[in-house]
Design a protein around this motif. Structure first.
Motif, PDB file in Angstrom:
ATOM      1  N   LEU A   1       0.821  -1.211   0.000  1.00 50.12           N
ATOM      2  CA  LEU A   1       0.000   0.000   0.000  1.00 50.12           C
ATOM      3  C   LEU A   1       0.856   1.262   0.000  1.00 50.12           C
ATOM      4  O   LEU A   1       0.445   2.304  -0.530  1.00 50.12           O
ATOM      5  CB  LEU A   1      -0.924   0.001   1.218  1.00 50.12           C
TER       6      LEU A   1
ATOM      7  N   PHE B   1      -4.323   1.845  -5.038  1.00 49.53           N
ATOM      8  CA  PHE B   1      -5.785   1.899  -4.937  1.00 49.53           C
ATOM      9  C   PHE B   1      -6.451   1.249  -6.145  1.00 49.53           C
ATOM     10  O   PHE B   1      -7.497   0.611  -6.017  1.00 49.53           O
ATOM     11  CB  PHE B   1      -6.260   3.349  -4.796  1.00 49.53           C
TER      12      PHE B   1
ATOM     13  N   TRP C   1     -14.995  -2.985   0.837  1.00 53.66           N
ATOM     14  CA  TRP C   1     -13.870  -2.952   1.781  1.00 53.66           C
ATOM     15  C   TRP C   1     -12.550  -2.746   1.057  1.00 53.66           C
ATOM     16  O   TRP C   1     -11.652  -2.062   1.563  1.00 53.66           O
ATOM     17  CB  TRP C   1     -13.841  -4.218   2.631  1.00 53.66           C
TER      18      TRP C   1
ATOM     19  N   ARG D   1     -12.274  -1.045  -1.798  1.00 54.12           N
ATOM     20  CA  ARG D   1     -12.285   0.355  -2.219  1.00 54.12           C
ATOM     21  C   ARG D   1     -11.875   1.261  -1.068  1.00 54.12           C
ATOM     22  O   ARG D   1     -11.110   2.213  -1.246  1.00 54.12           O
ATOM     23  CB  ARG D   1     -13.676   0.744  -2.728  1.00 54.12           C
ATOM     24  N   TRP D   2     -12.384   0.965   0.134  1.00 60.43           N
ATOM     25  CA  TRP D   2     -12.058   1.806   1.285  1.00 60.43           C
ATOM     26  C   TRP D   2     -10.576   1.701   1.649  1.00 60.43           C
ATOM     27  O   TRP D   2      -9.932   2.707   1.953  1.00 60.43           O
ATOM     28  CB  TRP D   2     -12.932   1.423   2.480  1.00 60.43           C
ATOM     29  N   ILE D   3     -10.043   0.485   1.618  1.00 54.86           N
ATOM     30  CA  ILE D   3      -8.614   0.318   1.937  1.00 54.86           C
ATOM     31  C   ILE D   3      -7.764   1.074   0.922  1.00 54.86           C
ATOM     32  O   ILE D   3      -6.806   1.790   1.280  1.00 54.86           O
ATOM     33  CB  ILE D   3      -8.234  -1.173   1.964  1.00 54.86           C
TER      34      ILE D   3
ATOM     35  N   THR E   1      -8.586   3.635  -1.034  1.00 52.59           N
ATOM     36  CA  THR E   1      -8.733   5.091  -0.904  1.00 52.59           C
ATOM     37  C   THR E   1      -8.022   5.608   0.336  1.00 52.59           C
ATOM     38  O   THR E   1      -7.377   6.668   0.305  1.00 52.59           O
ATOM     39  CB  THR E   1     -10.222   5.463  -0.853  1.00 52.59           C
ATOM     40  N   PHE E   2      -8.107   4.849   1.423  1.00 53.02           N
ATOM     41  CA  PHE E   2      -7.408   5.250   2.651  1.00 53.02           C
ATOM     42  C   PHE E   2      -5.893   5.300   2.408  1.00 53.02           C
ATOM     43  O   PHE E   2      -5.228   6.259   2.825  1.00 53.02           O
ATOM     44  CB  PHE E   2      -7.732   4.270   3.780  1.00 53.02           C
ATOM     45  N   ALA E   3      -5.352   4.281   1.721  1.00 54.08           N
ATOM     46  CA  ALA E   3      -3.912   4.274   1.428  1.00 54.08           C
ATOM     47  C   ALA E   3      -3.537   5.441   0.525  1.00 54.08           C
ATOM     48  O   ALA E   3      -2.470   6.056   0.695  1.00 54.08           O
ATOM     49  CB  ALA E   3      -3.517   2.950   0.781  1.00 54.08           C
TER      50      ALA E   3
ATOM     51  N   VAL F   1      -5.063   8.441   0.251  1.00 55.00           N
ATOM     52  CA  VAL F   1      -5.112   9.695   1.017  1.00 55.00           C
ATOM     53  C   VAL F   1      -3.957   9.762   2.002  1.00 55.00           C
ATOM     54  O   VAL F   1      -3.282  10.791   2.138  1.00 55.00           O
ATOM     55  CB  VAL F   1      -6.460   9.833   1.737  1.00 55.00           C
ATOM     56  N   LEU F   2      -3.718   8.648   2.695  1.00 55.71           N
ATOM     57  CA  LEU F   2      -2.638   8.622   3.682  1.00 55.71           C
ATOM     58  C   LEU F   2      -1.278   8.846   3.026  1.00 55.71           C
ATOM     59  O   LEU F   2      -0.436   9.583   3.552  1.00 55.71           O
ATOM     60  CB  LEU F   2      -2.653   7.289   4.429  1.00 55.71           C
TER      61      LEU F   2
ATOM     62  N   LEU G   1      -9.198  11.968  -6.507  1.00 53.50           N
ATOM     63  CA  LEU G   1     -10.483  11.637  -5.882  1.00 53.50           C
ATOM     64  C   LEU G   1     -11.644  12.151  -6.719  1.00 53.50           C
ATOM     65  O   LEU G   1     -12.728  11.535  -6.740  1.00 53.50           O
ATOM     66  CB  LEU G   1     -10.540  12.214  -4.466  1.00 53.50           C
TER      67      LEU G   1
END
Length: 554
Positions: A282, A290, A359, A361-363, A365-367, A369-370, A409
């Motif tokens: 990630l 992503f 789940w 998609r969320w992982i 997107t979180f990676a 953004v982070l 995004l």
């Protein structure tokens, strides 16, 4: 032209290789010339290559006075050739680090272009272009282009060999003898770069495909009867020469001391549990992770498709082997990045694609953004943390991260994953430029060795390296910065004895050895004169350090 139209038209450009090359250079050149030599692997490789250039011995690999019997000679030959070219053209010298990085940059570029070139037959032209662009922007590859060692060049040979293997697998009847010869030559080059790693990736894919497809014409198309001897012919002369030159020590130390140590234990504290590469992917594959995560379920559903099956055979068995090996570093998994990018891009370009599970998609997107926020904020605060100063140029990391997230995004919200992937590759350019050009080279604390070399050049211009010794700081970047022949002294008393042996010598003493050095100098009756000090941070050991430069006063 609106940005979204640029994103739509780029994969169909008439000059895909030119566009990809330009993208790679924009992503990778910031910091390439200005970053000082790093510890520890880069400076070890570069110093060994410099000693080849200085000595004219292109068989043995040496670091200082010691044999470096760990990796084959391929990368050192490439680096030495790069230095010779730079010096012949008058654009660089063996004392600068960037000529030693050129093989890494060229290897990464060839790997990206190979992913596009041979990926077209596997996933289509548009998806192959997107995959190559995503690959070029991956954080781990950006970093590897700035480090003078083997991994980016190895990545190129694996990408080329697997591309040729894919061509043989999909169209064995059209696979020519020239292509087979290229396959085996690339395999030989891969062995000269990093021993068995490249052939292992290829062999695991071959075995997996042979089991799933019961072998067939594609395996014969490789012409192994004369191909294997051709590969051996590439590597055998140097292996014979190094065996004779070191009386067999190279093989004993490279296999028993380096390779097996990595398999059985976490060498140099680089241990990681199974699943390490899944977690680090990630970060290592930022900003492309992503899109890859979204495409993996579709890739598994499509595993009966020959192109997808080939990419999975490239990816899965080698990934499992790397997870099982005890020594782990994020860049070790780089040879498996091309199939991951191709699978992710194939899903993104498919007009009939099915949405990925929420789940995943969320992982992803979180990676995303982070990673962007982390790079932007780290760029902004690192000058203060390292040097206790605020750098206006470093603050540009925050708007660069904001621009990146706004662009990527926005395409995701519009339901355009392919545009989002290409936007991520393009908008990563300013983000990396701030970090690699405006921040890291301008720091002071981490670059101890170049500052020691600058102080020495100021206080003792023209001093031969053999007349300079150092105790308490033996990082490889020091020898590269101050020159071959620099005396690495065991402790403070050894430094005092070094100064006492001959007039005109200089010695740098670390803070932990200073008291013992001064006591021994007093015992020997030396009249010491301090010529300056360098304060910094030894990032390989994670501690501050002060080095004081001394000579004996007349």
């Amino acid at each position: 032209m609106p940005f979204r139209d640029v994103l739509d038209r780029l994969p169909e450009t008439r000059w895909p290789r030119l566009c990809l090359t330009l993208l790679c250079l924009l992503l990778w050149l910031p910091g390439f010339f200005s970053l000082p030599p790093g510890d520890r692997d880069e400076s070890r490789f570069a110093q060994a290559s410099r000693q080849m250039v200085e000595s004219g011995d292109y068989v043995r690999i040496r670091y200082g006075e010691e044999e470096r019997n760990k990796k084959p000679v391929g990368i050192h030959w490439a680096q030495a050739a790069s230095v010779h070219v730079a010096e012949a053209l008058g654009v660089g010298s063996r004392d600068q680090i960037w000529p030693y990085r050129v093989p890494s940059l060229l290897g990464a570029l060839l790997g990206v272009l190979a992913t596009f070139h041979w990926g077209r037959a596997l996933v289509g032209r548009r998806a192959a272009f997107l995959a190559a662009a995503m690959l070029a922007s991956c954080l781990v590859l950006v970093v590897e282009t700035h480090i003078a060692k083997t991994d980016a060049a190895l990545f190129a040979t694996v990408a080329a060999a697997m591309g040729l293997l894919g061509r043989a697998y999909l169209s064995p009847g059209n696979f020519t003898g020239r292509q087979a010869a290229a396959f085996w030559l690339v395999m030989g080059l891969s062995i000269l770069l990093k021993g068995p790693i490249g052939p292992m990736v290829v062999a695991l894919a071959v075995v997996t495909l042979a089991i799933s497809d019961r072998a067939g014409r594609w395996l014969k198309a490789l012409r192994p009867a004369w191909g294997i001897p051709l590969m051996v012919l590439v590597v055998l002369p140097w292996f014979i020469a190094i065996g004779l030159a070191t009386q067999g020590r190279f093989f004993a130390e490279a296999v028993g001391g380096d390779m097996l140590a990595k398999v059985n234990s976490g060498e140099e504290a680089h241990w990681g549990p199974p699943g390490y590469y899944i977690l680090t992917f990630l970060i290592a594959a930022f900003p492309a992770a992503f899109l890859v995560l979204r495409g993996l379920p579709a890739a598994w559903r499509d595993r009966l498709n020959p192109g997808t099956r080939f990419l999975l055979a490239w990816l899965i068995p080698s990934w499992l082997v790397f997870e099982a090996v005890a020594t782990k570093l994020p860049h070790y998994s780089l040879p498996m990045f091309p199939p991951l990018m191709l699978l992710g891009a194939a899903w993104a370009m498919d007009p009939l694609r099915r949405p990925a599970p929420a789940w995943l998609r969320w992982i992803g997107t979180f990676a995303l953004v982070l990673g962007a926020a982390g790079l932007g904020l780290a760029s902004a605060v690192l000058p203060y943390l390292a040097d206790r100063r605020i750098d206006p140029f470093a603050l540009l990391g925050i708007p660069a991260a904001a621009l990146f997230l706004w662009g990527v995004l926005g395409q995701l919200r519009a339901g355009q994953p392919a545009r989002a992937g290409l936007a991520a590759a393009i908008l990563a350019i300013p983000l990396y430029a701030v970090a690699m050009q405006a921040v890291l080279p301008r720091l002071s604390a981490p670059w101890v060795s170049p500052r020691v070399a600058a102080l020495l050049a100021q206080r003792a211009p023209g001093l031969p390296p053999s007349q300079f010794g150092i105790a308490g700081y033996h990082e490889p970047s020091l020898m590269f910065s101050t020159g071959t022949g620099t005396q690495l002294l065991r402790n403070g008393p050894a430094a005092a004895a070094f100064l006492a042996e001959a007039p005109g010598r200089f010695a740098a003493i670390g803070d932990r050895d200073l008291a013992a050095f001064q006591a021994e100098a007093q015992r020997l009756g030396l009249n010491l004169r301090e010529e300056g000090a360098v304060e910094g941070y030894n990032y390989t050991r994670g501690r501050p350090i002060v080095l004081r430069l001394y000579r004996t006063a007349s």
